[in-house]
Design a protein around this motif. Sequence first.
Motif, PDB file in Angstrom:
ATOM      1  N   LEU A  80      -2.951  11.919   0.441  1.00 42.61           N
ATOM      2  CA  LEU A  80      -2.585  12.663  -0.768  1.00 42.61           C
ATOM      3  C   LEU A  80      -3.787  13.498  -1.169  1.00 42.61           C
ATOM      4  O   LEU A  80      -4.849  12.952  -1.502  1.00 42.61           O
ATOM      5  N   ASP A  81      -3.644  14.826  -1.119  1.00 45.85           N
ATOM      6  CA  ASP A  81      -4.764  15.666  -1.512  1.00 45.85           C
ATOM      7  C   ASP A  81      -4.654  16.070  -2.975  1.00 45.85           C
ATOM      8  O   ASP A  81      -3.661  15.778  -3.643  1.00 45.85           O
ATOM      9  N   ARG A  82      -5.693  16.725  -3.462  1.00 44.44           N
ATOM     10  CA  ARG A  82      -5.742  17.083  -4.884  1.00 44.44           C
ATOM     11  C   ARG A  82      -4.578  17.988  -5.287  1.00 44.44           C
ATOM     12  O   ARG A  82      -4.003  17.832  -6.367  1.00 44.44           O
ATOM     13  N   ALA A  83      -4.209  18.919  -4.429  1.00 43.18           N
ATOM     14  CA  ALA A  83      -3.119  19.836  -4.756  1.00 43.18           C
ATOM     15  C   ALA A  83      -1.803  19.087  -4.924  1.00 43.18           C
ATOM     16  O   ALA A  83      -1.033  19.361  -5.861  1.00 43.18           O
ATOM     17  N   ALA A  84      -1.520  18.139  -4.032  1.00 44.65           N
ATOM     18  CA  ALA A  84      -0.288  17.359  -4.132  1.00 44.65           C
ATOM     19  C   ALA A  84      -0.313  16.469  -5.370  1.00 44.65           C
ATOM     20  O   ALA A  84       0.722  16.282  -6.032  1.00 44.65           O
ATOM     21  N   TRP A  85      -1.476  15.908  -5.691  1.00 48.46           N
ATOM     22  CA  TRP A  85      -1.594  15.085  -6.903  1.00 48.46           C
ATOM     23  C   TRP A  85      -1.324  15.930  -8.152  1.00 48.46           C
ATOM     24  O   TRP A  85      -0.583  15.507  -9.047  1.00 48.46           O
ATOM     25  N   ASP A  86      -1.911  17.092  -8.213  1.00 47.81           N
ATOM     26  CA  ASP A  86      -1.709  17.959  -9.374  1.00 47.81           C
ATOM     27  C   ASP A  86      -0.271  18.443  -9.491  1.00 47.81           C
ATOM     28  O   ASP A  86       0.185  18.768 -10.599  1.00 47.81           O
ATOM     29  N   GLY A 107     -11.708  10.877 -12.504  1.00 52.63           N
ATOM     30  CA  GLY A 107     -12.944  10.218 -12.884  1.00 52.63           C
ATOM     31  C   GLY A 107     -14.062  10.384 -11.872  1.00 52.63           C
ATOM     32  O   GLY A 107     -15.211  10.647 -12.242  1.00 52.63           O
ATOM     33  N   LEU A 108     -13.733  10.227 -10.591  1.00 48.76           N
ATOM     34  CA  LEU A 108     -14.756  10.232  -9.550  1.00 48.76           C
ATOM     35  C   LEU A 108     -14.827  11.544  -8.774  1.00 48.76           C
ATOM     36  O   LEU A 108     -15.672  11.701  -7.897  1.00 48.76           O
ATOM     37  N   GLY A 109     -13.932  12.467  -9.077  1.00 46.13           N
ATOM     38  CA  GLY A 109     -13.971  13.758  -8.401  1.00 46.13           C
ATOM     39  C   GLY A 109     -13.507  13.717  -6.968  1.00 46.13           C
ATOM     40  O   GLY A 109     -13.972  14.508  -6.134  1.00 46.13           O
ATOM     41  N   GLY A 110     -12.580  12.819  -6.649  1.00 46.64           N
ATOM     42  CA  GLY A 110     -12.061  12.715  -5.298  1.00 46.64           C
ATOM     43  C   GLY A 110     -11.186  13.900  -4.924  1.00 46.64           C
ATOM     44  O   GLY A 110     -10.615  14.570  -5.785  1.00 46.64           O
ATOM     45  N   LEU A 111     -11.069  14.126  -3.632  1.00 51.57           N
ATOM     46  CA  LEU A 111     -10.254  15.230  -3.128  1.00 51.57           C
ATOM     47  C   LEU A 111      -9.137  14.776  -2.200  1.00 51.57           C
ATOM     48  O   LEU A 111      -8.149  15.501  -2.031  1.00 51.57           O
ATOM     49  N   ARG A 112      -9.273  13.573  -1.611  1.00 52.87           N
ATOM     50  CA  ARG A 112      -8.319  13.168  -0.571  1.00 52.87           C
ATOM     51  C   ARG A 112      -8.172  11.645  -0.617  1.00 52.87           C
ATOM     52  O   ARG A 112      -9.094  10.918  -0.273  1.00 52.87           O
ATOM     53  N   ALA A 113      -7.006  11.169  -1.047  1.00 49.49           N
ATOM     54  CA  ALA A 113      -6.741   9.732  -1.123  1.00 49.49           C
ATOM     55  C   ALA A 113      -5.883   9.316   0.056  1.00 49.49           C
ATOM     56  O   ALA A 113      -4.887   9.980   0.378  1.00 49.49           O
ATOM     57  N   THR A 114      -6.251   8.235   0.705  1.00 55.39           N
ATOM     58  CA  THR A 114      -5.483   7.729   1.830  1.00 55.39           C
ATOM     59  C   THR A 114      -4.973   6.324   1.527  1.00 55.39           C
ATOM     60  O   THR A 114      -5.499   5.618   0.671  1.00 55.39           O
ATOM     61  N   THR A 115      -3.943   5.927   2.245  1.00 57.67           N
ATOM     62  CA  THR A 115      -3.430   4.569   2.158  1.00 57.67           C
ATOM     63  C   THR A 115      -2.626   4.296   3.416  1.00 57.67           C
ATOM     64  O   THR A 115      -2.346   5.204   4.210  1.00 57.67           O
ATOM     65  N   SER A 116      -2.245   3.049   3.617  1.00 57.30           N
ATOM     66  CA  SER A 116      -1.448   2.694   4.784  1.00 57.30           C
ATOM     67  C   SER A 116      -0.651   1.439   4.487  1.00 57.30           C
ATOM     68  O   SER A 116      -0.961   0.692   3.551  1.00 57.30           O
ATOM     69  N   ALA A 117       0.379   1.216   5.294  1.00 60.80           N
ATOM     70  CA  ALA A 117       1.207   0.017   5.147  1.00 60.80           C
ATOM     71  C   ALA A 117       1.972  -0.201   6.437  1.00 60.80           C
ATOM     72  O   ALA A 117       2.300   0.760   7.155  1.00 60.80           O
ATOM     73  N   PHE A 118       2.237  -1.450   6.756  1.00 53.23           N
ATOM     74  CA  PHE A 118       3.089  -1.733   7.903  1.00 53.23           C
ATOM     75  C   PHE A 118       4.485  -1.156   7.667  1.00 53.23           C
ATOM     76  O   PHE A 118       4.960  -1.093   6.522  1.00 53.23           O
ATOM     77  N   ALA A 119       5.131  -0.749   8.745  1.00 54.17           N
ATOM     78  CA  ALA A 119       6.429  -0.076   8.638  1.00 54.17           C
ATOM     79  C   ALA A 119       7.482  -0.944   7.968  1.00 54.17           C
ATOM     80  O   ALA A 119       8.413  -0.421   7.348  1.00 54.17           O
TER      81      ALA A 119
END
Length: 215
Positions: free
Chosen positions: A185-191, A137-149
Motif C-alpha cells: 500500500l503506497d501513500r497515494a493509495a492510502w490517501d 506520524g512516521l512519514g512512511g511511503l510504502r506499507a507491506t503485509t502478507s498472509a497465508f492464502a
Amino acid sequence: MDDLWPLTGLRVHSDDLELRYMDDTDVVTLARLAADGVHDPEAMPFTVPWTRGTPVQVARSVLAYQWGARAGVTPDRWNLELAAVRGGEVLGSQSLSAHDFPVTRTAETGSWLGRRHQGQGIGLRMRLMILTLFFDGLGGLRATTSAFADNAASNGVTRRIGYAENGTEVLVREGRPATRRAYVLDRAAWDARPAHLRLDVTLAGVDGAREQLGI
C-alpha cells in the motif's frame, strides 16, 4: 522513562480503541490472552507456529518474543509491538517493523487478536490506526503485509483497505507447503481510500519515537 526510552510514550487513539507501546504488565496480559487461544486448532495463520503447545508454553513464547522485540530496537532495524486496548482490556497485538526505514520509508504490519475478540471489526480498525501512525506520524511511503492464502479474515481486511497484490511465495508451514500472499500500500493509495475508512485518529509520543528510531 520517556526520556530514556521515548517509545514508551507512543499512543494511537481512535474512539474507544487504543494502540500503545507495551509495558511489562501489558506483555504479561498479552501472554495470558494468547494462552487462552488465538485461532482454530486446525488452522495456522503464522509462519512460526508459536501458538502450538500448552497454554504455559504459548504464554512463554509471547513473553520471549515481546521482550526480544523491545530489546532489539535500533534505528537500522526495529519492530514496534503495540497492545490493542479497549476499556482497559488488552485485546491483542499490532506490530510495525522495518529495516533501514530512514532510507526505504517502508514497513511491514502484522497483528493478532485473542480469539474471543475476533469477528467484531477490531482488526480493521487496528490496521487503519497503525497505518495512520506509519504514514502521518512516521512519514512512511510504502506499507507491506502478507498472509497465508487460507487466512480469509486477514486477506479480507487487506483488500478492503486497498492494498495491491505483490506476488506469492510457497513456504513450509508445519511440514507442508502453504502459499503466502504479499501486499503493498503506497501513500497515494492510502490517501485515496474512501471516506468510511477514514477514522478520527489521535497520535501521541510521535516526536520521541521518531528521535529514538532515527527518523
